[in-house]
Design a protein around this motif. Sequence first.
Motif, PDB file in Angstrom:
ATOM      1  N   UNK A  87       0.840  -1.201   0.000  1.00 19.89           N
ATOM      2  CA  UNK A  87       0.000   0.000   0.000  1.00 19.89           C
ATOM      3  C   UNK A  87       0.871   1.246   0.000  1.00 19.89           C
ATOM      4  N   UNK A  88       0.698   2.092  -0.983  1.00 21.16           N
ATOM      5  CA  UNK A  88       1.506   3.295  -1.128  1.00 21.16           C
ATOM      6  C   UNK A  88       1.178   4.320  -0.051  1.00 21.16           C
ATOM      7  N   UNK A  89       2.109   5.235   0.201  1.00 19.40           N
ATOM      8  CA  UNK A  89       1.893   6.319   1.169  1.00 19.40           C
ATOM      9  C   UNK A  89       0.687   7.151   0.756  1.00 19.40           C
ATOM     10  N   UNK A  90      -0.088   7.573   1.756  1.00 18.92           N
ATOM     11  CA  UNK A  90      -1.244   8.414   1.504  1.00 18.92           C
ATOM     12  C   UNK A  90      -2.530   7.655   1.243  1.00 18.92           C
ATOM     13  N   UNK A  91      -2.457   6.312   1.190  1.00 17.76           N
ATOM     14  CA  UNK A  91      -3.640   5.483   0.935  1.00 17.76           C
ATOM     15  C   UNK A  91      -4.112   4.854   2.235  1.00 17.76           C
ATOM     16  N   UNK A  92      -5.384   5.058   2.563  1.00 20.57           N
ATOM     17  CA  UNK A  92      -5.970   4.446   3.749  1.00 20.57           C
ATOM     18  C   UNK A  92      -6.207   2.967   3.452  1.00 20.57           C
ATOM     19  N   UNK A  93      -5.698   2.041   4.287  1.00 22.51           N
ATOM     20  CA  UNK A  93      -5.811   0.618   3.971  1.00 22.51           C
ATOM     21  C   UNK A  93      -7.229   0.123   3.729  1.00 22.51           C
ATOM     22  N   UNK A  94      -8.222   0.740   4.364  1.00 22.16           N
ATOM     23  CA  UNK A  94      -9.603   0.319   4.146  1.00 22.16           C
ATOM     24  C   UNK A  94     -10.073   0.668   2.732  1.00 22.16           C
ATOM     25  N   UNK A  95      -9.355   1.578   2.058  1.00 21.45           N
ATOM     26  CA  UNK A  95      -9.712   1.963   0.693  1.00 21.45           C
ATOM     27  C   UNK A  95      -9.086   1.062  -0.357  1.00 21.45           C
TER      28      UNK A  95
END
Length: 359
Positions: A87-95
């Motif tokens: 998961x890249x920086x700035x991405x909320x894992x739930x998204x």
Amino acid sequence: MFKKRNYRHVATSAALSLLLLLAACSGNGNGTGGVTPSASPSNEAGSGSDQATAEPAERLKVVTSFYPLYYLASEIGGEHVEVNNLIAAGIEPHDWTPKSQDLVQASQADLFLYHGAGLEVWIDDFLKGVSGDSKAIVAEASTGIKLISGQEDEHSHEEESHDHDEDGHSHEEEEHGAEEEHGHSHDTDPHTWVSPKSALVLAANVKDSLAKADPDHASDYESSYVLLKEKLESLDQAYEAGLSAVSQKNLVVSHQAFGYLARDYGLNQISIMGLSPDAEPRAQDIAKIAKFVKENGVKYIFFEELVSDQLANMLANEAGVDTMVLNPLEGLTKEQEQAGTTYLDLMNSNLQNLMKALQ
């Protein structure tokens, strides 16, 4: 009323089934998670050079499912590992949902670390899609942590009688069904890493997984783990000392992500939304929490950086209090990543904010 963000987990299972075919077609040439070999100097015939070119030591290829595991694997693995986070920086894992290149990356890894406890709702289908000839060791990092039920901290709603529609179905039942449809049904609170006590267990599991995947460097992993363990134990002691001294024990947050922190350090978590930050509370929920805030002398409503602060501000305005950041450490912002901010930095910042808000 607050507008939900657009989540795409409805199609997770179908999408991951397609990824298996796409990953098979990708071949090994799309190995985004692998080590890129260094270009060897040209050794043309007749050059007269018989000096062998030194090959760089091959590092253990590790893929992690989200930032806290990336941090732990990097700290413990040191120079012996190359860690890639899905998961890249700035991405909320739930998204986030995996793509075909993520399957390829995991298939080419030596070790794939995921958290478990319901965090990665996509994990079962994802692992089915990993290449059949993959030699990656798969490890669940949350093993051994005493988990919390997803409904254990809804203190502010315990006395509320649930409204029913004309068919006799409660709103709570409708919301639970919607969560299941979107892949966000959590019978267990997965947010273990926000507590230093749980982070110690995660670190030990990561160390053991690295040693299993690369026994030749097990002693180095053990040494690095001991150093990290000392830092996490110091963090735990700081949380114990700081939070035992606060007078306010009610922790009002936008996202139900601090149950382990509350359990381990004697706090009472009251959340506006549920375990997944896409949940939409009803107007009466906001009013009820606002009443609780006023009656119990709560001074701050906590919100997180990767999610909109609209609800937290709405509640704070209703209750006449301020807002403050409490980071659930699910991921870094791009700015934090560029600045070299670490898990320990954010945990120390959380402690300072908690001590200020709960004094």
